[in-house]
Scaffold this motif. Structure first.
Motif, PDB file in Angstrom:
ATOM      1  N   VAL A   1      -2.219   7.867 -24.180  1.00 26.20           N
ATOM      2  CA  VAL A   1      -2.180   6.411 -24.393  1.00 26.20           C
ATOM      3  C   VAL A   1      -0.817   5.843 -24.037  1.00 26.20           C
ATOM      4  O   VAL A   1      -0.695   4.708 -23.567  1.00 26.20           O
ATOM      5  N   GLU A   2       0.254   6.661 -24.207  1.00 27.45           N
ATOM      6  CA  GLU A   2       1.605   6.176 -23.911  1.00 27.45           C
ATOM      7  C   GLU A   2       1.777   5.874 -22.420  1.00 27.45           C
ATOM      8  O   GLU A   2       2.656   5.102 -22.025  1.00 27.45           O
ATOM      9  N   GLN A   3       0.983   6.543 -21.536  1.00 24.21           N
ATOM     10  CA  GLN A   3       1.077   6.311 -20.096  1.00 24.21           C
ATOM     11  C   GLN A   3       0.006   5.311 -19.618  1.00 24.21           C
ATOM     12  O   GLN A   3      -0.402   5.316 -18.465  1.00 24.21           O
ATOM     13  N   GLU A   4      -0.450   4.442 -20.534  1.00 29.99           N
ATOM     14  CA  GLU A   4      -1.534   3.498 -20.223  1.00 29.99           C
ATOM     15  C   GLU A   4      -1.180   2.570 -19.070  1.00 29.99           C
ATOM     16  O   GLU A   4      -1.974   2.346 -18.151  1.00 29.99           O
ATOM     17  N   VAL A   5       0.078   2.073 -19.043  1.00 27.56           N
ATOM     18  CA  VAL A   5       0.473   1.114 -18.016  1.00 27.56           C
ATOM     19  C   VAL A   5       0.445   1.755 -16.638  1.00 27.56           C
ATOM     20  O   VAL A   5      -0.101   1.202 -15.671  1.00 27.56           O
ATOM     21  N   GLN A   6       1.036   2.999 -16.504  1.00 28.67           N
ATOM     22  CA  GLN A   6       1.087   3.667 -15.205  1.00 28.67           C
ATOM     23  C   GLN A   6      -0.323   3.998 -14.730  1.00 28.67           C
ATOM     24  O   GLN A   6      -0.657   3.805 -13.542  1.00 28.67           O
ATOM     25  N   ILE A   7      -1.183   4.518 -15.631  1.00 27.11           N
ATOM     26  CA  ILE A   7      -2.531   4.925 -15.210  1.00 27.11           C
ATOM     27  C   ILE A   7      -3.353   3.713 -14.786  1.00 27.11           C
ATOM     28  O   ILE A   7      -4.063   3.736 -13.764  1.00 27.11           O
ATOM     29  N   GLU A   8      -3.288   2.622 -15.538  1.00 25.91           N
ATOM     30  CA  GLU A   8      -4.054   1.426 -15.164  1.00 25.91           C
ATOM     31  C   GLU A   8      -3.552   0.836 -13.858  1.00 25.91           C
ATOM     32  O   GLU A   8      -4.338   0.354 -13.034  1.00 25.91           O
ATOM     33  N   GLY A   9      -2.215   0.904 -13.627  1.00 24.59           N
ATOM     34  CA  GLY A   9      -1.694   0.425 -12.365  1.00 24.59           C
ATOM     35  C   GLY A   9      -2.193   1.245 -11.200  1.00 24.59           C
ATOM     36  O   GLY A   9      -2.579   0.706 -10.151  1.00 24.59           O
TER      37      GLY A   9
ATOM     38  N   ASN B   1      -4.948   2.970 -11.139  1.00 21.20           N
ATOM     39  CA  ASN B   1      -6.380   2.729 -10.982  1.00 21.20           C
ATOM     40  C   ASN B   1      -6.651   1.442 -10.202  1.00 21.20           C
ATOM     41  O   ASN B   1      -7.599   1.362  -9.428  1.00 21.20           O
ATOM     42  N   ARG B   2      -5.808   0.413 -10.418  1.00 25.22           N
ATOM     43  CA  ARG B   2      -5.962  -0.814  -9.653  1.00 25.22           C
ATOM     44  C   ARG B   2      -5.652  -0.608  -8.171  1.00 25.22           C
ATOM     45  O   ARG B   2      -6.208  -1.282  -7.304  1.00 25.22           O
ATOM     46  N   GLU B   3      -4.740   0.395  -7.863  1.00 24.77           N
ATOM     47  CA  GLU B   3      -4.335   0.633  -6.477  1.00 24.77           C
ATOM     48  C   GLU B   3      -5.201   1.676  -5.786  1.00 24.77           C
ATOM     49  O   GLU B   3      -5.076   1.865  -4.573  1.00 24.77           O
ATOM     50  N   VAL B   4      -6.064   2.391  -6.520  1.00 23.12           N
ATOM     51  CA  VAL B   4      -6.793   3.506  -5.927  1.00 23.12           C
ATOM     52  C   VAL B   4      -7.754   3.035  -4.848  1.00 23.12           C
ATOM     53  O   VAL B   4      -7.957   3.714  -3.836  1.00 23.12           O
ATOM     54  N   GLU B   5      -8.330   1.872  -5.032  1.00 23.91           N
ATOM     55  CA  GLU B   5      -9.249   1.363  -4.015  1.00 23.91           C
ATOM     56  C   GLU B   5      -8.516   1.028  -2.724  1.00 23.91           C
ATOM     57  O   GLU B   5      -8.989   1.314  -1.621  1.00 23.91           O
ATOM     58  N   GLY B   6      -7.300   0.471  -2.868  1.00 24.03           N
ATOM     59  CA  GLY B   6      -6.486   0.211  -1.687  1.00 24.03           C
ATOM     60  C   GLY B   6      -6.070   1.498  -0.991  1.00 24.03           C
ATOM     61  O   GLY B   6      -6.028   1.569   0.252  1.00 24.03           O
ATOM     62  N   TYR B   7      -5.771   2.520  -1.773  1.00 24.65           N
ATOM     63  CA  TYR B   7      -5.409   3.827  -1.213  1.00 24.65           C
ATOM     64  C   TYR B   7      -6.561   4.378  -0.375  1.00 24.65           C
ATOM     65  O   TYR B   7      -6.365   4.852   0.760  1.00 24.65           O
TER      66      TYR B   7
ATOM     67  N   PHE C   1       2.053   5.993  -2.906  1.00 25.67           N
ATOM     68  CA  PHE C   1       1.025   6.214  -3.928  1.00 25.67           C
ATOM     69  C   PHE C   1       1.072   7.669  -4.425  1.00 25.67           C
ATOM     70  O   PHE C   1       0.947   7.942  -5.627  1.00 25.67           O
ATOM     71  N   HIS C   2       1.270   8.643  -3.482  1.00 20.58           N
ATOM     72  CA  HIS C   2       1.383  10.054  -3.898  1.00 20.58           C
ATOM     73  C   HIS C   2       2.564  10.254  -4.832  1.00 20.58           C
ATOM     74  O   HIS C   2       2.470  10.977  -5.839  1.00 20.58           O
ATOM     75  N   ASP C   3       3.690   9.607  -4.529  1.00 26.62           N
ATOM     76  CA  ASP C   3       4.879   9.747  -5.384  1.00 26.62           C
ATOM     77  C   ASP C   3       4.610   9.209  -6.787  1.00 26.62           C
ATOM     78  O   ASP C   3       5.053   9.787  -7.787  1.00 26.62           O
ATOM     79  N   LYS C   4       3.896   8.107  -6.917  1.00 27.72           N
ATOM     80  CA  LYS C   4       3.625   7.541  -8.244  1.00 27.72           C
ATOM     81  C   LYS C   4       2.698   8.443  -9.062  1.00 27.72           C
ATOM     82  O   LYS C   4       2.851   8.575 -10.269  1.00 27.72           O
ATOM     83  N   VAL C   5       1.733   9.104  -8.384  1.00 28.47           N
ATOM     84  CA  VAL C   5       0.854  10.025  -9.104  1.00 28.47           C
ATOM     85  C   VAL C   5       1.638  11.228  -9.595  1.00 28.47           C
ATOM     86  O   VAL C   5       1.485  11.710 -10.736  1.00 28.47           O
ATOM     87  N   ASN C   6       2.538  11.745  -8.752  1.00 30.18           N
ATOM     88  CA  ASN C   6       3.337  12.922  -9.138  1.00 30.18           C
ATOM     89  C   ASN C   6       4.317  12.597 -10.248  1.00 30.18           C
ATOM     90  O   ASN C   6       4.805  13.520 -10.941  1.00 30.18           O
TER      91      ASN C   6
ATOM     92  N   GLN D   1     -10.262  10.118 -12.839  1.00 29.06           N
ATOM     93  CA  GLN D   1     -10.535  10.883 -14.060  1.00 29.06           C
ATOM     94  C   GLN D   1      -9.523  10.544 -15.159  1.00 29.06           C
ATOM     95  O   GLN D   1      -9.885  10.437 -16.341  1.00 29.06           O
ATOM     96  N   LEU D   2      -8.252  10.397 -14.782  1.00 30.27           N
ATOM     97  CA  LEU D   2      -7.248  10.013 -15.790  1.00 30.27           C
ATOM     98  C   LEU D   2      -7.577   8.647 -16.402  1.00 30.27           C
ATOM     99  O   LEU D   2      -7.405   8.420 -17.613  1.00 30.27           O
ATOM    100  N   TYR D   3      -8.046   7.714 -15.560  1.00 25.25           N
ATOM    101  CA  TYR D   3      -8.360   6.382 -16.064  1.00 25.25           C
ATOM    102  C   TYR D   3      -9.552   6.432 -17.031  1.00 25.25           C
ATOM    103  O   TYR D   3      -9.556   5.750 -18.065  1.00 25.25           O
ATOM    104  N   GLN D   4     -10.552   7.244 -16.710  1.00 28.00           N
ATOM    105  CA  GLN D   4     -11.707   7.388 -17.604  1.00 28.00           C
ATOM    106  C   GLN D   4     -11.288   7.996 -18.934  1.00 28.00           C
ATOM    107  O   GLN D   4     -11.730   7.559 -20.009  1.00 28.00           O
ATOM    108  N   ALA D   5     -10.407   9.049 -18.860  1.00 30.77           N
ATOM    109  CA  ALA D   5      -9.916   9.658 -20.100  1.00 30.77           C
ATOM    110  C   ALA D   5      -9.117   8.652 -20.923  1.00 30.77           C
ATOM    111  O   ALA D   5      -9.198   8.621 -22.160  1.00 30.77           O
TER     112      ALA D   5
END
Length: 973
Positions: A311-319, A321-327, A814-819, A840-844
């Motif tokens: 839950v503490e990484q909610e902001v990064q994961i939601e961000g 997830n919003r960019e995954v479609e563009g990726y 985008f790869h750097d932000k995931v890592n 999967q991270l966003y669903q969790a």
């Protein structure tokens, strides 16, 4: 006050019509033919000053809403007022700007004169003048009456005076007896005599007055004694009502004392006890239910688990997830863009070879790039060429065509010849038309003249008392005014009416005299008059019956002999009514018989008055008959100049109307003859004038009539006008063609000049493009488009290269932000694609957030249930405390004992309420005494003697009341 001007903006048949009255003139006359509007203007003055009537006849052209009259007034002080008047209910006075004015401003200029006064004095029309003339004739020469009628507007004053005179005769006649005032005077004299006969002497009056006062005093004493007895009787009647209630009150007080030791609980003690028992039971049930629900929530809390750190990484994961479609879109675009780049490079190489076979390097592409100004200039020259060429050809063709039209129009003008003036002919034709169809009018007047002659002859044959010709009838001397004949008619009617009225009065006096004689004979046959002793005996018999009825009403024993002697076999009520009727009839008979002697004397006097009136009326009847004979002689003399033996005035009025109609027909026939002669003269003059005018233009036949000449003149005028109109048309066309020829010549020169300028510019542009001078604009335009296509394809290829580079940079970012996420979550998905890992991270994360919300809700529910449990526990304790308090108030230990105390307390309260109600009932029948006074009165009274005392008082009161009644009857109260 005077009018400076009058403006009929919309009134009657006038529209925007002004009348100006010069200031230096004090008298103005408006004149005009019939129906010109003189009466309309007169009405407009009244409407301007006093307002439009609710119903008006002047709205046939303009609607009611548009009616408007204006003007300016000047008063004696030199002050002016300009205003308009519109039709309406309020704000009808307006200034020049259509703003409302106060009606009082207009009234100040009128000096208090009402509309009726204004109309009577300053707005006389034809109808009012005729009424005034008729009134003057009816006044028989009384100038004062006529002047009064004219000043006041009462045109029927003579008729009003006649009616007043007749009404006064009906009210009073000097020697009459039937009019109202004569009868009132006679009645007043009789009453005065009767009053004198009935007046008493002074001493007799004083004795009667003293006797009357003593009787009044005795009656007052009897009434006072009756009042005291009635008060005492009221007391014992009151005791009969209050004693039972007081006994019941004492009984209730004793029962309440038996419950004196019972505690007095509140009225709602029973309800309060039941409520506390119910609350205690409900609290225990609720505690059991809440404990069970809290246990269930604790079990659900144990099942909820949330991964640490997710839950503490909610902001990064939601961000991410919003960019995954563009990726994903970027990954898909890379191969497409690379294919597009290869395609565009091939197109650039192909274009370079088409332009120059020796060129194959893309570095040389810039040599084909042109500035926007240069491209625009060359395109404009290419676009201008076909337009300039077309303009040059069109101008040459139009110049040749216009020249030919000018030559053709000149030939047509030469063929028409010189112009002929038709104004003189048109003036003569209009002059003839103004006179209308003269020959038809001449024929119509001839026919009408013959018809009038026949009508006059027939009318003279129908006219009675005359058998001469029309000329003799015109010379006939008959009474000049119909009003003169009406005066004779009115005089005859008045004399006949007066004879009839006098005859009616004579008949009335004779009838009155006969009735009076008959009444005297009836009075002389009067029967015997009853005596005073008989009247006294009948009254005593009536009083005996009253005493029997009173004893019956008071339930007293009545002697049978007395009852039988009074009733004599009839019911008691009918016997009493018979005794009253006999005594009253006897008294009335004595009074009537005493009046008969006086009535007889009055009748004899009336007969003498009637005889005197008969003599007077018969003399007056003879005088009027003589006056009627003189009237007949004057009436015959009035017609003697005409040698006519007249009929009655009413018939001669009709004869005069027929005579006037015949005279009017004769005058009309003479006017028609004059009109026919005038028309014939006018026809001859116009015929010669038109013939002389046409001689110079066409050939005229001497046998043509005026109508045929007019037709020929109209035909000639039309032909000449048509030729002149055609001439003007040809000349106008010629002028237009010459003007057009000049313009087309200028246009041809301008087209040639513009083409030379274009050729100079094209040579210069061809040298700059390294093209031959004879290159056509169409070929040059195609080359420019090929240059532009090659450069544009090259620019698009470079743009695709930059876009591929930008997308690759965004994918790497985008790869750097995931890592950069917590590796504990990323390492578990090393073999997966980056976009799948993010999904999967966003669903969790969403599941963890839902579990967190569920956990918070469960905690809040448990806390709320815990609070409700504590509240239920407190509610049960409060209910038990209230029950203990009720047990303490009732001095008992169990609920069963408490219920018994409640029943006893309610009984005690019921006794108290009943005592209060009984006391209210006692006071209600106590005739205004207080409860204490009524209780003392009951204690001081022997209950067993109440009925006896009440009977004694009733008996004593009835005896005293009977004595009072007899005394009052004797006294006359």
């Amino acid at each position: 006050m005077r009018f400076d001007y009058l403006h009929l903006e919309a009134f009657g048949h006038f529209t925007n019509y002004e009348l100006l009255f010069e200031e230096d003139k004090n008298f103005h006359i408006l004149y005009g033919p019939n129906e010109a509007g003189k009466s309309t203007i007169l009405r407009s003055v009244s409407n301007l000053l006093y307002g439009f009537p609710q119903q008006t006849t002047d709205s046939f052209l303009h609607s009611n809403q548009k009616l408007r009259v204006g003007g300016r007034l000047t008063n004696k002080h030199g002050e002016t007022l300009s205003f308009y008047r519109r039709k309406g209910r309020k704000n009808t006075v307006l200034d020049w700007e259509n703003q409302p004015l106060d009606e009082k401003r207009v009234q100040t200029f009128l000096d208090g004169m009402s509309e009726q006064q204004f109309v009577n004095m300053f707005a006389l029309d034809h109808v009012r003048l005729r009424e005034g003339g008729a009134s003057l004739l009816q006044s028989d020469g009384h100038v004062g009456e006529s002047l009064f009628s004219a000043a006041s507007g009462i045109s029927v004053l003579r008729r009003v005076l006649d009616e007043l005179e007749n009404n006064s005769r009906d009210l009073y006649l000097k020697s009459g007896s039937k009019p109202v005032i004569n009868q009132a005077i006679k009645e007043e004299k009789e009453l005065t005599k009767q009053i004198s006969d009935n007046q008493l002497k002074v001493q007799t009056w004083k004795d009667l007055e003293q006797s009357y006062l003593d009787g009044e005093r005795k009656i007052a004493e009897l009434k006072q004694e009756l009042k005291m007895l009635s008060t005492e009787e009221t007391k014992y009647r009151r005791l009969k009502q209050t004693l039972p209630k007081i006994a019941l009150r004492n009984e209730m007080i004793d029962k309440r004392k038996e419950l004196e030791n019972v505690p007095e609980l509140s009225e709602n003690a029973e309800e309060k006890r039941k409520e506390c028992v119910q609350k205690s039971q409900q609290a225990e049930d609720k505690l059991t239910d809440l404990t069970k629900r809290i246990s269930q929530i604790d079990n659900e809390l144990a099942k909820v688990t949330i991964p640490d750190g997710l839950v503490e990484q909610e902001v990064q994961i939601e961000g991410l997830n919003r960019e995954v479609e563009g990726y994903r879109n970027h990954r898909e675009q890379i191969p497409v863009l690379e294919g597009r780049h290869r395609q565009l490079a091939q197109q650039v190489h192909t274009a370079l070879k088409e332009l120059d076979v020796s060129e194959n390097s893309m570095e040389q592409i810039e040599r084909y790039r042109m500035t926007a100004a240069k491209k625009k200039s060359i395109r404009e020259l290419c676009d201008q060429y076909p337009l300039l060429e077309q303009e040059r050809k069109t101008a040459n063709k139009e110049f040749d065509t216009t020249g030919k039209d000018v030559d053709k129009q000149s030939v047509l003008l030469d063929q028409l010849g010189e112009s002929i003036d038709v104004d003189t002919l048109e003036q003569v034709i209009n002059q003839v038309k103004e006179e209308g169809k003269l020959e038809a009018r001449i024929y119509e007047t001839q026919i009408k003249n013959e018809q009038l002659k026949e009508e006059i002859a027939e009318a003279i044959n129908r006219l009675p008392l005359f058998s001469g010709t029309s000329e003799e009838l015109m010379q006939l001397q008959v009474p000049s005014l119909t009003n003169t004949v009406k005066k004779y008619d009115k005089k005859q009617q008045e004399l006949t009416k007066e004879l009839r009225e006098i005859q009616e009065k004579i008949d009335g006096e004779r009838e009155s005299k006969a009735l009076n004689n008959k009444r005297i004979r009836e009075l002389e046959s009067v029967a015997d008059i009853p005596t005073e002793d008989l009247l006294q005996t009948l009254r005593q018999h009536r009083d005996t019956g009253w005493l029997v009825i009173r004893d019956k009403l008071n339930d007293k024993v009545v002697d049978d002999q007395t009852l039988q002697a009074f009733t004599q076999g009839l019911p008691l009520d009918l016997a009493f009514e018979k005794s009253i009727s006999e005594s009253d009839d006897t008294a009335d008979t004595m009074r009537r018989e005493a009046e008969k002697l006086g009535e007889k004397n009055k009748l004899i006097s009336d007969i003498e008055v009637s005889e005197q009136s008969l003599v007077t009326l018969e003399n007056k009847y003879t005088d009027i008959e003589a006056e009627l004979t003189r009237w007949k002689e004057e009436w015959v003399n009035e017609w003697s100049p005409a040698r006519i033996n007249p009929l009655t005035p009413e018939e001669m009025i009709e004869w005069l109307e027929e005579f006037k109609q015949i005279r009017a027909l004769i005058l009309e026939e003479r006017e028609i003859v004059e009109e026919r002669n005038r028309l014939i003269k006018t026809r001859d003059q116009l015929y010669h004038l038109l013939k002389n005018t046409l001689t110079d233009l066409i050939t005229i036949s001497p046998a043509d009539s005026l109508a045929e000449l007019v037709d020929q003149a109209e035909k000639t005028r039309k032909e000449l006008s048509a030729n002149e109109s055609h001439r003007h048309h040809l000349q106008a066309v010629m002028n237009d063609l010459q003007e057009k020829l000049k313009k087309t010549s200028d246009r041809k020169e301008e087209a040639d000049k513009q083409m030379e300028q274009w050729n100079e510019k094209w040579e210069k542009a061809s040298r700059e493009l390294s093209l031959p001078v004879d290159t056509s604009p169409a070929v040059a335009k195609e080359l420019i488009e090929m240059y532009e296509d090659c450069v544009r394809t090259y620019d698009e290829m470079k743009q695709v290269e930059n876009e591929i580079k930008s997308i690759n940079e965004r994918i790497d970012f985008f790869h750097d932000k995931v890592n950069s996420l917590d590796q504990s979550f990323v390492q578990a998905t090393e073999n997966m694609a980056v976009d799948v890992v993010v999904t999967q991270l966003y669903q969790a994360l969403n599941q963890a957030k839902q579990d967190k919300v569920k956990l918070e809700n469960l905690k809040q529910q448990r806390q709320q249930l815990q609070q409700e449990k504590e509240l239920a526990r407190q509610t049960g304790m409060d209910a038990k405390e209230e029950l203990n308090e009720l047990l303490k108030q009732a001095n008992c230990d169990t609920l069963e004992e408490l219920e018994k105390v409640e029943i006893a307390s309610n009984q005690k309260r019921s006794y108290k309420e009943k005592i209060s109600q009984i006391e209210e009932d006692i006071v209600g029948v106590g005739n205004g005494l207080t409860l204490e006074q009524l209780l003392v009165e009951a204690e001081e009274t022997d209950i067993d003697l109440v009925d006896h005392e009440l009977d004694e008082l009733t008996h004593k009161r009835d005896e005293l009341d009977g004595f009072r009644s007899e005394f009052e009857q004797e006294h006359g109260s």
